[in-house]
Design a protein around this motif. Structure first.
Motif, PDB file in Angstrom:
ATOM      1  N   VAL A   2      -5.392  -0.954   9.110  1.00 18.07           N
ATOM      2  CA  VAL A   2      -5.336   0.406   9.668  1.00 18.07           C
ATOM      3  C   VAL A   2      -5.183   0.325  11.183  1.00 18.07           C
ATOM      4  O   VAL A   2      -6.058  -0.222  11.865  1.00 18.07           O
ATOM      5  CB  VAL A   2      -6.617   1.189   9.323  1.00 18.07           C
ATOM      6  CG1 VAL A   2      -6.522   2.620   9.845  1.00 18.07           C
ATOM      7  CG2 VAL A   2      -6.874   1.169   7.815  1.00 18.07           C
ATOM      8  N   ALA A  17      -9.649  -2.785   6.442  1.00 13.13           N
ATOM      9  CA  ALA A  17     -10.599  -1.904   5.769  1.00 13.13           C
ATOM     10  C   ALA A  17     -10.231  -1.736   4.308  1.00 13.13           C
ATOM     11  O   ALA A  17      -9.055  -1.810   3.924  1.00 13.13           O
ATOM     12  CB  ALA A  17     -10.620  -0.538   6.447  1.00 13.13           C
ATOM     13  N   SER A  18     -11.253  -1.499   3.488  1.00 13.97           N
ATOM     14  CA  SER A  18     -11.036  -1.260   2.065  1.00 13.97           C
ATOM     15  C   SER A  18     -10.757   0.209   1.824  1.00 13.97           C
ATOM     16  O   SER A  18     -11.270   1.076   2.544  1.00 13.97           O
ATOM     17  CB  SER A  18     -12.273  -1.664   1.255  1.00 13.97           C
ATOM     18  OG  SER A  18     -12.592  -3.012   1.463  1.00 13.97           O
ATOM     19  N   ASP A  19      -9.950   0.487   0.797  1.00 12.51           N
ATOM     20  CA  ASP A  19      -9.772   1.885   0.426  1.00 12.51           C
ATOM     21  C   ASP A  19     -11.018   2.369  -0.303  1.00 12.51           C
ATOM     22  O   ASP A  19     -11.955   1.603  -0.541  1.00 12.51           O
ATOM     23  CB  ASP A  19      -8.511   2.070  -0.422  1.00 12.51           C
ATOM     24  CG  ASP A  19      -8.534   1.252  -1.703  1.00 12.51           C
ATOM     25  OD1 ASP A  19      -9.629   0.808  -2.112  1.00 12.51           O
ATOM     26  OD2 ASP A  19      -7.463   1.051  -2.296  1.00 12.51           O
ATOM     27  N   TYR A  72     -11.364   5.042   4.766  1.00 13.69           N
ATOM     28  CA  TYR A  72     -11.510   3.626   4.458  1.00 13.69           C
ATOM     29  C   TYR A  72     -12.955   3.216   4.737  1.00 13.69           C
ATOM     30  O   TYR A  72     -13.727   3.956   5.367  1.00 13.69           O
ATOM     31  CB  TYR A  72     -10.565   2.787   5.310  1.00 13.69           C
ATOM     32  CG  TYR A  72      -9.114   3.194   5.210  1.00 13.69           C
ATOM     33  CD1 TYR A  72      -8.303   2.738   4.165  1.00 13.69           C
ATOM     34  CD2 TYR A  72      -8.542   4.045   6.156  1.00 13.69           C
ATOM     35  CE1 TYR A  72      -6.975   3.115   4.074  1.00 13.69           C
ATOM     36  CE2 TYR A  72      -7.214   4.427   6.073  1.00 13.69           C
ATOM     37  CZ  TYR A  72      -6.435   3.962   5.028  1.00 13.69           C
ATOM     38  OH  TYR A  72      -5.119   4.347   4.940  1.00 13.69           O
ATOM     39  N   HIS A  92      -6.636   9.755   5.296  1.00  6.04           N
ATOM     40  CA  HIS A  92      -7.305   8.788   4.437  1.00  6.04           C
ATOM     41  C   HIS A  92      -8.716   8.468   4.926  1.00  6.04           C
ATOM     42  O   HIS A  92      -9.060   8.712   6.087  1.00  6.04           O
ATOM     43  CB  HIS A  92      -6.499   7.484   4.353  1.00  6.04           C
ATOM     44  CG  HIS A  92      -5.204   7.607   3.626  1.00  6.04           C
ATOM     45  ND1 HIS A  92      -4.042   8.026   4.244  1.00  6.04           N
ATOM     46  CD2 HIS A  92      -4.876   7.379   2.325  1.00  6.04           C
ATOM     47  CE1 HIS A  92      -3.056   8.047   3.363  1.00  6.04           C
ATOM     48  NE2 HIS A  92      -3.537   7.667   2.191  1.00  6.04           N
ATOM     49  N   ARG A 122     -17.646   4.336   7.589  1.00  5.33           N
ATOM     50  CA  ARG A 122     -16.467   5.085   7.167  1.00  5.33           C
ATOM     51  C   ARG A 122     -15.465   5.114   8.301  1.00  5.33           C
ATOM     52  O   ARG A 122     -15.816   5.347   9.461  1.00  5.33           O
ATOM     53  CB  ARG A 122     -16.846   6.506   6.758  1.00  5.33           C
ATOM     54  CG  ARG A 122     -17.812   6.599   5.591  1.00  5.33           C
ATOM     55  CD  ARG A 122     -18.259   8.040   5.378  1.00  5.33           C
ATOM     56  NE  ARG A 122     -17.152   8.885   4.932  1.00  5.33           N
ATOM     57  CZ  ARG A 122     -17.059  10.183   5.206  1.00  5.33           C
ATOM     58  NH1 ARG A 122     -17.968  10.778   5.963  1.00  5.33           N
ATOM     59  NH2 ARG A 122     -16.043  10.893   4.746  1.00  5.33           N
ATOM     60  N   ARG A 158      -6.550  -2.716   3.478  1.00  2.00           N
ATOM     61  CA  ARG A 158      -5.400  -2.252   4.242  1.00  2.00           C
ATOM     62  C   ARG A 158      -5.616  -2.510   5.729  1.00  2.00           C
ATOM     63  O   ARG A 158      -6.752  -2.490   6.218  1.00  2.00           O
ATOM     64  CB  ARG A 158      -5.161  -0.758   4.007  1.00  2.00           C
ATOM     65  CG  ARG A 158      -4.900  -0.420   2.552  1.00  2.00           C
ATOM     66  CD  ARG A 158      -4.481   1.036   2.389  1.00  2.00           C
ATOM     67  NE  ARG A 158      -4.294   1.371   0.992  1.00  2.00           N
ATOM     68  CZ  ARG A 158      -3.193   1.136   0.293  1.00  2.00           C
ATOM     69  NH1 ARG A 158      -2.157   0.555   0.893  1.00  2.00           N
ATOM     70  NH2 ARG A 158      -3.103   1.471  -0.973  1.00  2.00           N
TER      71      ARG A 158
END
Length: 282
Positions: free
Chosen positions: A191, A180-182, A215, A213, A207, A189
């Protein structure tokens, strides 16, 4: 308006291909002359809007439509339908899927119409719809009305579940990690699925929320669902799936809507009418 038109059963067709919508309308006129088609819609959003305006007794929804598809439109209607004013409609999916999909519907005794329209199949569906509408009785008490609504919601959950199976390919192995993207989109990243508290569909993204966090992934929720353990992750809204063990409390607001609070998150998570039965004991 004539007395006949006041008592005639009504239906709405949602189909993004005008020729196919016209063909279905023509075949319905032959198989069920009394049925009044009150509107046709070319996309899911229009179908929801027109259904809430006209309150038809039957919905014929194409599974695949631009924007909001038939599954999403049905799920949204289940939450928005004024069930205290009129019974929820009978739901029929229109599909161009193959024999595998047809077997999935048949196994659940779900009404469906194949594209192009097959008169024999349509007559069988019409017979079931006529029987279901004839069996409806006005509820004498609020308890009976609630019981009738819950029975209809259970049928809708069954329909949506069968349609979801028909609309997806066989599920891959359960997810262990999610790429997943930040929030900034600059870093991808890995996750661990064990850290995810809930997923929420938002525009073109999904989402992915942990305790600390957020992502983003581009996988649609309906494509992700078959890869999740159903005992671990519960769908509570057409756009939200939560980790069941993270549910801390369930709240009902003044309008009767349910919301969840999750351990590690401050926001309220809405629960749609379709999934409220999961929390009845709570």
């Amino acid at each position: 308006m004539t007395t006949a038109s006041l008592t005639a059963p009504t239906a709405l067709i949602a189909e993004d291909e005008p020729l196919l919508a016209q063909a279905l309308k023509a075949e319905l006129a032959a198989a069920w002359p009394e049925l009044e088609i009150v509107a046709t819609a070319g996309d899911g959003r229009s179908a929801v809007r027109e259904a809430l305006r006209l309150l038809p007794q039957v919905l014929f929804f194409d599974i695949r439509m631009p924007g909001l598809d038939g599954l999403g439109a049905a799920a949204e209607l289940a939450d928005s339908w004024p069930a205290d004013e009129t019974p929820m409609p009978q739901l029929v999916f229109v599909t161009a899927y193959d024999e595998y999909a047809a077997r999935a519907f048949e196994a659940q005794a779900i009404d469906y119409v194949l594209k192009p329209v097959q008169p024999d199949r349509l007559r069988k569906t019409v017979g079931r719809l006529q029987q279901a509408l004839a069996a409806r009785q006005p509820a004498a008490t609020s308890a009976l009305a609630d019981a009738a609504l819950e029975q209809t919601l259970a049928q809708w959950r069954q329909v949506l579940g069968a349609a979801g199976v028909a609309a997806t390919t066989p599920a891959p192995a359960p997810l262990r990690m999610i790429a997943a993207s930040d929030a900034g989109g600059s870093t991808v990243r890995m996750v661990p699925i064990d850290e995810v508290l809930y997923f929420e569909a938002a525009d073109k993204y999904l989402r992915v929320l942990t305790a600390t966090h957020e992502y983003l992934i581009r996988t649609p929720l309906k494509q992700l669902l078959p890869q999740l353990d159903a005992d671990t992750f519960w769908q509570v809204h057409r756009a939200v799936v939560v980790r069941s063990s993270a549910i801390e409390s369930v709240h009902r607001d003044e309008a009767g809507k349910l919301h969840l609070m999750l351990r590690g998150r401050a926001e309220k998570i809405p629960v749609s009418r379709l999934y409220a039965h999961l929390f009845r004991a709570m």
